[in-house]
Design an enzyme around this catalytic site. Sequence first.
Site: not given
Length: 518
Positions: A193, A199, A255-256, A341, A372, A477
């Site tokens: 965005k 990253e 973004g999410r 977030e 399990h 960040k």
Amino acid sequence: MQNPSLHKLLNQAAASPHIKNLQQLWANNPQRHQQFHLETESLYLDLSKNWLDNNSLDLLHQLAESCQLQEAIEKLFNGKQVNHTEQSTAGHTALRDPHHSDYQANLTAMFNLADRIDSQHIKTAFGKPVKQWVNIGIGGSYLGPRLVIEALTELQSESRIPVYFAASVDDSLINQLFRTIDIEHCLFCISSKSFGTVETLMNARAIESKLRACSGYQPQAGQSSLMAITAKPEKARQHGIPDDMILAFDDNIGGRFSLWSAIGFPIVMAAGKKAFKNLLVGAYKMDCHFRQAPLPGNLPVTMALLAVWYRNYMQLSAYGCLPYDARLRCLPQWLQQLMMESTGKMHNNAGQIIDYATAPWVFGDHGQLSQHAFFQAFHQGLDALPLDFIGVIDDSPNQQFLLYNMLAQGAALMQGREEDSSMAGCPGNKPSTTLLMKRMDAVALGELLAMYEHMVYTQSVIWDINCFDQPGVELGKTLAKQIQEYVTTGSLNQLHLDPSTLSLINQVSPKIKESNHD
């Protein structure tokens, strides 16, 4: 959360001796399963195994009304300011509304580019047709598209090309990726965005370096191995991405919440245009339900109220998402980002520090694998927590076996088991919610994901917080950038870190260790 008398009644209801006794709740109301269920075209929600009765549910509806929830819902859909810290609207619902201009503009841009790639009007910088796709992105530019692609691609006859993801800055993963793909036939997409995510840009540079090292790599008009999806197209141009290889979306799309935007272009490439349009159809159906259904029958509102009930009145700090279908295996991670977030905040919309809990700790995994791994703690551990069991109705014997396992877990948690040996006994009386998808297709998936989005928005309204910003994420960040600059320059200027962190930097950075040794 500003109604003291209502909070007092809710706290009294939560402290009632019978409310945590599921056997008594069922004895008092043997038809709970009929009363405590909700349904849409694609989803069936069973709430009857929860620590909930008519009184507590009625009080929760009153809580929603006291927070002017319906007014807040209209603000979201009418393009009013709902992101107060950034003074902006939230545009994700407009992208799935066929009556909104943004809907068609978004689809036209994506589908035109997809058609150009599919018809080989665009080739890679090696002059080869695009047969593979790598999405370079993290967070919302990764989790949503990956979830949808894994859920839908095996169902689509229109599928074009396989899609891979480069999310983590990890040499081992990048090297593994390049052992998997055919680089000459691969289109790499930088999805960010801000076009400033560290990253993502580091991975993009690493991939560009590998491309330049290949013989025959010659970017030119009509041939490119790189494209971009971003709300900052000018930054993509500065990076050297051609204009006709940039898909832009509005800055008011979080973004999410962005998989419905151009960020969802990998879904188009992997599952096809029809699948993406049907995904929007399902999300729009849930938008209409969220906006129009009365509170008692409103599925995302009810899910949100139940989560608030457990978090604030039952004082339970975790929330489990357990899909019993491998196609939904990424759902817990997607929901984890969406909820934590969005609602992990300590300030209300007025900027005041709040004194009540918000985001629970969200976790989960494929349901049968989890049986399990950590279900033992559910059955015999001292803690209880709200769990969402999510299943997909399917005629396949294997899928039905998964559903039987899921239903058995919900029943076992509620009923428990008495044994002569106390070591084998399970107390039961543990709550859970069962959510069934009536089928697995793009429409049903769109409904499911939009439901969770609206659940989170409803929580934010009740908690009086902004679910569309993420100031805490930015702190990490900033510090990471400062540490990187310190390692590069050896300067401590404006690097205010504790001795432990500075010592650890010295341990992990060869450059700093050599300097100290000299």
